[in-house]
Design a protein around this motif. Structure first.
Motif, PDB file in Angstrom:
ATOM      1  N   ILE A  38       0.685  -1.152   0.216  1.00  0.00           N
ATOM      2  CA  ILE A  38       0.005  -0.031  -0.034  1.00  0.00           C
ATOM      3  C   ILE A  38       0.875   1.121   0.006  1.00  0.00           C
ATOM      4  O   ILE A  38       2.040   1.176   0.306  1.00  0.00           O
ATOM      5  N   HIS A  39       0.598   2.414  -0.530  1.00  0.00           N
ATOM      6  CA  HIS A  39       1.058   3.777  -0.570  1.00  0.00           C
ATOM      7  C   HIS A  39       1.411   3.855   1.067  1.00  0.00           C
ATOM      8  O   HIS A  39       2.442   4.294   1.262  1.00  0.00           O
ATOM      9  N   GLY A  40       0.297   3.684   1.886  1.00  0.00           N
ATOM     10  CA  GLY A  40       0.625   4.053   3.436  1.00  0.00           C
ATOM     11  C   GLY A  40       0.599   5.468   3.678  1.00  0.00           C
ATOM     12  O   GLY A  40       0.436   5.593   5.038  1.00  0.00           O
ATOM     13  N   ASP A  41       0.074   6.371   3.046  1.00  0.00           N
ATOM     14  CA  ASP A  41       0.144   7.840   3.636  1.00  0.00           C
ATOM     15  C   ASP A  41      -0.640   8.532   2.586  1.00  0.00           C
ATOM     16  O   ASP A  41      -0.216   9.730   2.166  1.00  0.00           O
ATOM     17  N   VAL A  42      -1.987   7.919   2.103  1.00  0.00           N
ATOM     18  CA  VAL A  42      -2.885   8.855   1.265  1.00  0.00           C
ATOM     19  C   VAL A  42      -3.565   9.864   2.100  1.00  0.00           C
ATOM     20  O   VAL A  42      -4.919   9.849   2.321  1.00  0.00           O
ATOM     21  N   ASN A  43      -2.662  10.852   2.481  1.00  0.00           N
ATOM     22  CA  ASN A  43      -3.488  11.932   3.227  1.00  0.00           C
ATOM     23  C   ASN A  43      -3.656  13.083   2.177  1.00  0.00           C
ATOM     24  O   ASN A  43      -3.369  13.167   1.078  1.00  0.00           O
ATOM     25  N   ASP A  44      -4.208  14.282   2.676  1.00  0.00           N
ATOM     26  CA  ASP A  44      -4.680  15.338   1.814  1.00  0.00           C
ATOM     27  C   ASP A  44      -3.678  16.224   1.630  1.00  0.00           C
ATOM     28  O   ASP A  44      -3.759  17.188   0.749  1.00  0.00           O
ATOM     29  N   GLU A  45      -2.375  16.046   1.685  1.00  0.00           N
ATOM     30  CA  GLU A  45      -1.336  16.951   1.312  1.00  0.00           C
ATOM     31  C   GLU A  45      -0.892  15.870   0.062  1.00  0.00           C
ATOM     32  O   GLU A  45      -0.003  16.584  -0.908  1.00  0.00           O
ATOM     33  N   ASN A  46      -0.923  14.659   0.191  1.00  0.00           N
ATOM     34  CA  ASN A  46      -0.433  13.619  -0.911  1.00  0.00           C
ATOM     35  C   ASN A  46      -1.322  13.566  -1.986  1.00  0.00           C
ATOM     36  O   ASN A  46      -0.920  12.619  -2.947  1.00  0.00           O
ATOM     37  N   ILE A  47      -2.443  13.856  -2.096  1.00  0.00           N
ATOM     38  CA  ILE A  47      -3.456  13.720  -2.930  1.00  0.00           C
ATOM     39  C   ILE A  47      -3.300  14.956  -4.108  1.00  0.00           C
ATOM     40  O   ILE A  47      -3.762  16.168  -3.512  1.00  0.00           O
ATOM     41  N   LEU A  48      -3.269  14.912  -5.289  1.00  0.00           N
ATOM     42  CA  LEU A  48      -3.387  16.080  -6.038  1.00  0.00           C
ATOM     43  C   LEU A  48      -4.653  15.876  -6.800  1.00  0.00           C
ATOM     44  O   LEU A  48      -5.118  14.866  -7.197  1.00  0.00           O
ATOM     45  N   VAL A  49      -5.254  17.082  -6.922  1.00  0.00           N
ATOM     46  CA  VAL A  49      -6.568  17.080  -7.822  1.00  0.00           C
ATOM     47  C   VAL A  49      -6.621  18.283  -8.760  1.00  0.00           C
ATOM     48  O   VAL A  49      -6.206  19.265  -8.462  1.00  0.00           O
ATOM     49  N   LYS A  50      -7.341  17.927  -9.878  1.00  0.00           N
ATOM     50  CA  LYS A  50      -7.612  18.760 -11.227  1.00  0.00           C
ATOM     51  C   LYS A  50      -8.915  18.893 -11.490  1.00  0.00           C
ATOM     52  O   LYS A  50      -9.086  17.405 -11.952  1.00  0.00           O
ATOM     53  N   ASP A  51      -9.371  19.762 -11.747  1.00  0.00           N
ATOM     54  CA  ASP A  51     -10.858  19.534 -12.073  1.00  0.00           C
ATOM     55  C   ASP A  51     -11.931  18.627 -11.591  1.00  0.00           C
ATOM     56  O   ASP A  51     -12.501  17.644 -12.036  1.00  0.00           O
ATOM     57  N   ARG A  52     -11.608  18.611 -10.169  1.00  0.00           N
ATOM     58  CA  ARG A  52     -12.321  17.710  -9.246  1.00  0.00           C
ATOM     59  C   ARG A  52     -12.143  16.245  -9.493  1.00  0.00           C
ATOM     60  O   ARG A  52     -12.858  15.314  -9.180  1.00  0.00           O
ATOM     61  N   ARG A  53     -10.950  15.894 -10.071  1.00  0.00           N
ATOM     62  CA  ARG A  53     -10.600  14.346 -10.324  1.00  0.00           C
ATOM     63  C   ARG A  53      -9.030  14.107  -9.539  1.00  0.00           C
ATOM     64  O   ARG A  53      -8.392  15.284  -9.804  1.00  0.00           O
ATOM     65  N   VAL A  54      -8.905  13.468  -8.989  1.00  0.00           N
ATOM     66  CA  VAL A  54      -7.482  12.796  -8.435  1.00  0.00           C
ATOM     67  C   VAL A  54      -6.590  12.709  -9.633  1.00  0.00           C
ATOM     68  O   VAL A  54      -6.730  11.874 -10.625  1.00  0.00           O
ATOM     69  N   SER A  55      -5.434  13.683  -9.690  1.00  0.00           N
ATOM     70  CA  SER A  55      -4.624  13.566 -10.771  1.00  0.00           C
ATOM     71  C   SER A  55      -3.372  12.912 -10.527  1.00  0.00           C
ATOM     72  O   SER A  55      -2.172  12.628 -11.449  1.00  0.00           O
ATOM     73  N   GLY A  56      -2.969  12.658  -8.956  1.00  0.00           N
ATOM     74  CA  GLY A  56      -1.967  12.003  -8.836  1.00  0.00           C
ATOM     75  C   GLY A  56      -1.691  11.788  -7.308  1.00  0.00           C
ATOM     76  O   GLY A  56      -2.480  12.294  -6.378  1.00  0.00           O
ATOM     77  N   LEU A  57      -0.798  10.804  -7.099  1.00  0.00           N
ATOM     78  CA  LEU A  57      -0.506  10.456  -5.468  1.00  0.00           C
ATOM     79  C   LEU A  57       0.766  10.660  -5.320  1.00  0.00           C
ATOM     80  O   LEU A  57       1.833  10.254  -6.186  1.00  0.00           O
ATOM     81  N   LEU A  58       1.110  11.555  -4.214  1.00  0.00           N
ATOM     82  CA  LEU A  58       2.807  11.749  -4.135  1.00  0.00           C
ATOM     83  C   LEU A  58       3.349  10.937  -2.937  1.00  0.00           C
ATOM     84  O   LEU A  58       2.520  10.511  -2.030  1.00  0.00           O
TER      85      LEU A  58
END
Length: 240
Positions: free
Chosen positions: A100-120
């Motif tokens: 698992i990624h292990g840290d899908v928090n709201d800093e590590n999720i990128l959003v563009k046009d109300r869609r998830v564009s990447g995980l950092l």
């Protein structure tokens, strides 16, 4: 190479994009399920490890309650860890596992046009129950919502449509969320003893406490049922 990669990864961190709407919540569920399926057969020696954010070992932080000064907050976080220990901890070994990624928090999720564009930031990646990823993401995606469990149910339903959850995973989902929230606030409390002015350690702390306060007023069985309210239990699969 890295510069070229970042040309294609654009978006705004989840927490800076304003209140997430239903479309955004649904897409997060879709992405989490697709990542879980993509990583289902992946393995590497470096992911067989643990670290302080390992959700299967959340109980190791329970002793840090002594760093919480407010008696009401101590009581609430103790309740969170009690639920985690009583309803999830002993069940985790028998659940489906993957990286698992292990840290899908709201800093590590990128959003563009109300869609998830990447995980950092895959720096916390490790082998864990697959359901841990969803629980971690929910703990952060529900922050600030007026009805956090309703928001969480939208994510769960979208996830389930792509990677059907099994009943034991659904039963531990809410206790795992509580374990993650408890870990978040207790690690922050402990870190404050080290460096109370650190620029990034406490970004989520107060928001997490507010969510813990809201959830502590809800019967845990009701909370779990609300998270799975958009799932047809007859569609549960025996593998996943």
């Amino acid at each position: 190479i890295h510069a070229r990669l970042f040309e294609f990864i654009t978006g705004t961190p989840w927490y800076l994009g304003g209140m997430s709407n239903t479309k955004q919540l649904h897409h997060l569920g879709d992405v989490l399920a697709k990542v879980a399926m993509a990583l289902a057969d992946f393995d590497h020696p470096t992911v067989h490890r643990s670290h302080p954010w390992d959700l299967t070992r959340a109980a190791q932080h329970r002793k840090k309650i002594e760093y919480v000064q407010c008696p009401d907050r101590r009581r609430m976080v103790e309740w969170m860890f009690h639920l985690y220990a009583a309803s999830a901890e002993s069940q985790l070994a028998d659940l489906p596992h993957c990286v698992i990624h292990g840290d899908v928090n709201d800093e590590n999720i990128l959003v563009k046009d109300r869609r998830v564009s990447g995980l950092l930031d895959f720096g916390d990646a490790l082998i864990n129950p697959t359901i841990s990823e969803l629980a971690i993401a929910l703990a952060y995606a529900m922050l600030d919502h007026s009805d956090p469990l309703a928001a969480g149910a939208e994510i769960v339903s979208s996830y389930h449509r792509i990677r059907p959850l099994i009943e034991p995973e659904v039963k531990v989902l809410y206790p795992l969320i509580c374990g993650r929230l408890g870990t978040t606030v207790l690690l922050a409390a402990a870190r404050r003893q080290i460096d109370p002015e650190h620029p990034t350690w406490f970004i989520t702390e107060e928001r997490a406490w507010k969510l813990i306060e809201r959830l502590s007023m809800i019967d845990p069985l009701d909370a779990g049922n609300r998270l799975s309210s958009k799932i047809n239990v007859q569609t549960f699969q025996n593998t996943g």
